[in-house]
Design a protein around this motif. Sequence first.
Motif, PDB file in Angstrom:
ATOM      1  N   ARG A 170       3.903  11.969  -1.370  1.00 55.49           N
ATOM      2  CA  ARG A 170       4.159  13.027  -2.355  1.00 55.49           C
ATOM      3  C   ARG A 170       3.570  12.658  -3.715  1.00 55.49           C
ATOM      4  O   ARG A 170       4.230  12.730  -4.743  1.00 55.49           O
ATOM      5  CB  ARG A 170       5.648  13.332  -2.455  1.00 55.49           C
ATOM      6  N   HIS A 171       2.303  12.191  -3.669  1.00 55.86           N
ATOM      7  CA  HIS A 171       1.506  11.825  -4.846  1.00 55.86           C
ATOM      8  C   HIS A 171       2.024  10.558  -5.538  1.00 55.86           C
ATOM      9  O   HIS A 171       1.573  10.249  -6.644  1.00 55.86           O
ATOM     10  CB  HIS A 171       1.443  12.967  -5.854  1.00 55.86           C
ATOM     11  N   VAL A 172       2.946   9.834  -4.935  1.00 55.61           N
ATOM     12  CA  VAL A 172       3.426   8.558  -5.465  1.00 55.61           C
ATOM     13  C   VAL A 172       2.843   7.447  -4.599  1.00 55.61           C
ATOM     14  O   VAL A 172       2.929   7.504  -3.366  1.00 55.61           O
ATOM     15  CB  VAL A 172       4.964   8.482  -5.457  1.00 55.61           C
ATOM     16  N   GLN A 173       2.233   6.415  -5.244  1.00 58.20           N
ATOM     17  CA  GLN A 173       1.666   5.330  -4.461  1.00 58.20           C
ATOM     18  C   GLN A 173       2.787   4.513  -3.842  1.00 58.20           C
ATOM     19  O   GLN A 173       3.601   3.907  -4.533  1.00 58.20           O
ATOM     20  CB  GLN A 173       0.776   4.434  -5.335  1.00 58.20           C
ATOM     21  N   ALA A 174       2.796   4.501  -2.499  1.00 57.59           N
ATOM     22  CA  ALA A 174       3.855   3.837  -1.754  1.00 57.59           C
ATOM     23  C   ALA A 174       3.358   2.637  -0.974  1.00 57.59           C
ATOM     24  O   ALA A 174       4.155   1.956  -0.325  1.00 57.59           O
ATOM     25  CB  ALA A 174       4.519   4.828  -0.790  1.00 57.59           C
ATOM     26  N   GLY A 175       2.072   2.356  -1.011  1.00 55.71           N
ATOM     27  CA  GLY A 175       1.533   1.224  -0.263  1.00 55.71           C
ATOM     28  C   GLY A 175       0.036   1.171  -0.433  1.00 55.71           C
ATOM     29  O   GLY A 175      -0.532   1.722  -1.375  1.00 55.71           O
ATOM     30  N   ARG A 176      -0.625   0.502   0.523  1.00 55.27           N
ATOM     31  CA  ARG A 176      -2.062   0.313   0.434  1.00 55.27           C
ATOM     32  C   ARG A 176      -2.639   0.080   1.830  1.00 55.27           C
ATOM     33  O   ARG A 176      -1.900  -0.264   2.767  1.00 55.27           O
ATOM     34  CB  ARG A 176      -2.391  -0.868  -0.475  1.00 55.27           C
ATOM     35  N   VAL A 177      -3.940   0.285   1.926  1.00 55.51           N
ATOM     36  CA  VAL A 177      -4.667   0.016   3.174  1.00 55.51           C
ATOM     37  C   VAL A 177      -4.979  -1.476   3.231  1.00 55.51           C
ATOM     38  O   VAL A 177      -5.530  -2.047   2.278  1.00 55.51           O
ATOM     39  CB  VAL A 177      -5.963   0.849   3.249  1.00 55.51           C
ATOM     40  N   LEU A 178      -4.616  -2.117   4.334  1.00 46.04           N
ATOM     41  CA  LEU A 178      -4.848  -3.552   4.479  1.00 46.04           C
ATOM     42  C   LEU A 178      -6.227  -3.847   5.042  1.00 46.04           C
ATOM     43  O   LEU A 178      -6.981  -4.641   4.492  1.00 46.04           O
ATOM     44  CB  LEU A 178      -3.782  -4.167   5.394  1.00 46.04           C
ATOM     45  N   ASP A 179      -6.574  -3.199   6.149  1.00 42.73           N
ATOM     46  CA  ASP A 179      -7.834  -3.512   6.828  1.00 42.73           C
ATOM     47  C   ASP A 179      -8.162  -2.374   7.778  1.00 42.73           C
ATOM     48  O   ASP A 179      -7.328  -1.483   8.025  1.00 42.73           O
ATOM     49  CB  ASP A 179      -7.718  -4.842   7.586  1.00 42.73           C
ATOM     50  N   TYR A 180      -9.346  -2.403   8.327  1.00 44.97           N
ATOM     51  CA  TYR A 180      -9.757  -1.403   9.310  1.00 44.97           C
ATOM     52  C   TYR A 180     -10.734  -2.041  10.288  1.00 44.97           C
ATOM     53  O   TYR A 180     -11.389  -3.047   9.983  1.00 44.97           O
ATOM     54  CB  TYR A 180     -10.411  -0.196   8.619  1.00 44.97           C
ATOM     55  N   VAL A 190      -9.370   2.098  13.758  1.00 47.06           N
ATOM     56  CA  VAL A 190      -7.997   1.626  13.616  1.00 47.06           C
ATOM     57  C   VAL A 190      -7.806   1.155  12.181  1.00 47.06           C
ATOM     58  O   VAL A 190      -8.524   0.266  11.700  1.00 47.06           O
ATOM     59  CB  VAL A 190      -7.691   0.484  14.602  1.00 47.06           C
ATOM     60  N   VAL A 191      -6.855   1.761  11.472  1.00 45.15           N
ATOM     61  CA  VAL A 191      -6.594   1.452  10.064  1.00 45.15           C
ATOM     62  C   VAL A 191      -5.194   0.851   9.957  1.00 45.15           C
ATOM     63  O   VAL A 191      -4.221   1.460  10.407  1.00 45.15           O
ATOM     64  CB  VAL A 191      -6.701   2.719   9.191  1.00 45.15           C
ATOM     65  N   ASP A 192      -5.116  -0.342   9.373  1.00 45.68           N
ATOM     66  CA  ASP A 192      -3.837  -1.003   9.134  1.00 45.68           C
ATOM     67  C   ASP A 192      -3.373  -0.705   7.710  1.00 45.68           C
ATOM     68  O   ASP A 192      -4.127  -0.920   6.751  1.00 45.68           O
ATOM     69  CB  ASP A 192      -3.951  -2.514   9.330  1.00 45.68           C
ATOM     70  N   VAL A 193      -2.162  -0.204   7.575  1.00 41.34           N
ATOM     71  CA  VAL A 193      -1.608   0.116   6.261  1.00 41.34           C
ATOM     72  C   VAL A 193      -0.262  -0.577   6.099  1.00 41.34           C
ATOM     73  O   VAL A 193       0.394  -0.940   7.085  1.00 41.34           O
ATOM     74  CB  VAL A 193      -1.449   1.645   6.072  1.00 41.34           C
ATOM     75  N   PHE A 194       0.115  -0.751   4.834  1.00 43.36           N
ATOM     76  CA  PHE A 194       1.408  -1.349   4.500  1.00 43.36           C
ATOM     77  C   PHE A 194       2.115  -0.413   3.538  1.00 43.36           C
ATOM     78  O   PHE A 194       1.546   0.006   2.525  1.00 43.36           O
ATOM     79  CB  PHE A 194       1.229  -2.732   3.869  1.00 43.36           C
ATOM     80  N   VAL A 195       3.375  -0.092   3.850  1.00 42.54           N
ATOM     81  CA  VAL A 195       4.194   0.776   3.011  1.00 42.54           C
ATOM     82  C   VAL A 195       5.316  -0.069   2.420  1.00 42.54           C
ATOM     83  O   VAL A 195       6.097  -0.697   3.156  1.00 42.54           O
ATOM     84  CB  VAL A 195       4.761   1.966   3.807  1.00 42.54           C
ATOM     85  N   ASP A 196       5.385  -0.092   1.098  1.00 38.30           N
ATOM     86  CA  ASP A 196       6.397  -0.888   0.418  1.00 38.30           C
ATOM     87  C   ASP A 196       7.780  -0.280   0.616  1.00 38.30           C
ATOM     88  O   ASP A 196       7.939   0.930   0.850  1.00 38.30           O
ATOM     89  CB  ASP A 196       6.086  -0.971  -1.078  1.00 38.30           C
ATOM     90  N   ALA A 197       8.780  -1.161   0.494  1.00 34.86           N
ATOM     91  CA  ALA A 197      10.165  -0.691   0.477  1.00 34.86           C
ATOM     92  C   ALA A 197      10.449  -0.105  -0.913  1.00 34.86           C
ATOM     93  O   ALA A 197       9.898  -0.582  -1.915  1.00 34.86           O
ATOM     94  CB  ALA A 197      11.116  -1.843   0.782  1.00 34.86           C
ATOM     95  N   PRO A 198      11.206   0.944  -1.075  1.00 34.98           N
ATOM     96  CA  PRO A 198      11.980   1.636  -0.033  1.00 34.98           C
ATOM     97  C   PRO A 198      11.253   2.804   0.627  1.00 34.98           C
ATOM     98  O   PRO A 198      11.830   3.545   1.393  1.00 34.98           O
ATOM     99  CB  PRO A 198      13.183   2.153  -0.820  1.00 34.98           C
ATOM    100  N   TYR A 199       9.934   2.968   0.305  1.00 33.20           N
ATOM    101  CA  TYR A 199       9.210   4.116   0.851  1.00 33.20           C
ATOM    102  C   TYR A 199       9.042   4.030   2.360  1.00 33.20           C
ATOM    103  O   TYR A 199       8.828   5.050   3.020  1.00 33.20           O
ATOM    104  CB  TYR A 199       7.842   4.229   0.177  1.00 33.20           C
ATOM    105  N   ASP A 200       9.101   2.814   2.909  1.00 38.03           N
ATOM    106  CA  ASP A 200       8.947   2.689   4.357  1.00 38.03           C
ATOM    107  C   ASP A 200      10.076   3.384   5.107  1.00 38.03           C
ATOM    108  O   ASP A 200       9.923   3.726   6.290  1.00 38.03           O
ATOM    109  CB  ASP A 200       8.873   1.212   4.748  1.00 38.03           C
TER     110      ASP A 200
END
Length: 523
Positions: A170-180, A190-200
């Motif tokens: 919802r336009h808030v940065q909640a994580g980042r792309v790690l690798d592909y 295949v895209v690996d992403v990480f979502v920070d807490a508490p957005y996960d």
Amino acid sequence: MSDRLRPSIVWLIPVAALLISGALLIRVTVHRGPRITISFITAESLEAGKTRVRYKDVEIGTLKAVHLSTDRARVLAEVQLDDSPKPFATCGTRYWVVRPRIGMTGISGLSTAVSGAYIAADIGGTSGQCKGFIGLETPPSVTDDQKGKRFVLHADSLGSLTAGSPVLFRHVQAGRVLDYSLSADGADVVVDVFVDAPYDGYVTSATGWWQASGIDVRFGSDGFRLDTQSVASLLSGGVAFDTVTRMPAARQAADGASFVLAANRADAAQGAEDGAAARVLMRFDQSLRGLSIGAPVDFHGVELGRVTAIDMDFNPATARIDMLATLDLYPTRLGHHYRQALGNGDSAAGRYLLHQLVENGLRGQLRVGSVLTGQRYVALDFFPRARKVHIDTQRTPVELPTVPNTLEELQDQLAGIVNKLNRVPFDNIGRSLDQTLRTTASLFQQVDAELIPEAHATLSAAQKSFNAANATLAQDSPLQSDVHQALTELRRTLASLNSLADYLQQHPESLVWGKSSSSAQGN
């Protein structure tokens, strides 16, 4: 004992210093941390005796020496760790060099421009001890102490994504792309992403994922569409996620769960609500110019799917090259009965229903969606007068019949008329007409040069004759007087002749005997 053999107190000072030094050396040797070797590609910014090893800006060791490996392919940095950070010798620990870096996601390591580069560490999760480590060339996107979850996304293409691209909720940065990386068969990315807490915690089974560039502009058959995300995604692309369908029992996604990465939010919502798409083919015997991949498949205003591929195929039956359009349709949108048939798992009922639809005239047709852009779309509609065809529902993918566009037929007819007009020798006709016009112009010049002067002379002579005749026929002219006198004499002559005729009628014998005297006297 003599004074010479008695030890001097001066010698006690070096002995005491030697004992203290030995104790300190033993203490340092006993409490010194492990010595490890870190392998890097380059020794840029590394200086033996000066470069420090830090964890969260706390010094935990020092770089002692730098030398090349035996094959001279890498640089080996020997690091002496302190006593307290012994856990940093575990096998899962990661090391990298912190220096100023400029990338698509921003600028990092500016503080090292003044204080100098250093080796950063991140504690690993394993418990075994190691002496050698492979250093990272770039800082890790996620450290071991960060809370959150990793997810795996499968996409048709990478687009503008890169390592470090933002993950937005919802336009808030909640994580980042790690690798592909590419999948084993190369079919998808295949895209690996990480979502920070508490957005996960917002990632559930009802979550959809899609690629979110900075500005998504679409100008096609379905009109003009504009979608924007963040400034960061404008530079390096991005991934967005949100709840796209309402599921009664949506549960939180587990760490490492897999999702499909759609091209946009609409596709993500379709995939979540409509389930798997059914792939079909349509064969056209006309040009597909204006039809692009992603164009909608429309049925009376309801979008049933999208065009996924455009290809050509040689048709031996007609000895022509047909145009093939591959479509992804969502059968559940065809109505309650079709959804019920598919929901019950009765594929035979679904095939029978498709047969009925085609029997009643269901066909595909190319239509113009935007006159301004010329973009086309595929329309599904019923054509009761269409030629009867048989479809093979056992074939994968199923080939649905099509009908030509009436506008296309009109264009073909107009093209035929234009071809016939092109065969008309307008050039020869133009040259003949030009030659005729030149001949006519020459004739008019000749008439003007020769006949008009003679006509002027004839008209002058005729005018003179007319004037003479007018003068002759005037009332006061001698001719007019003579004519009147002649007419008077003529009247007298006619009167005499009338008298003679009357006498002869009364005395016909006078023609033999002559006029008698009595008659003569009486007359």
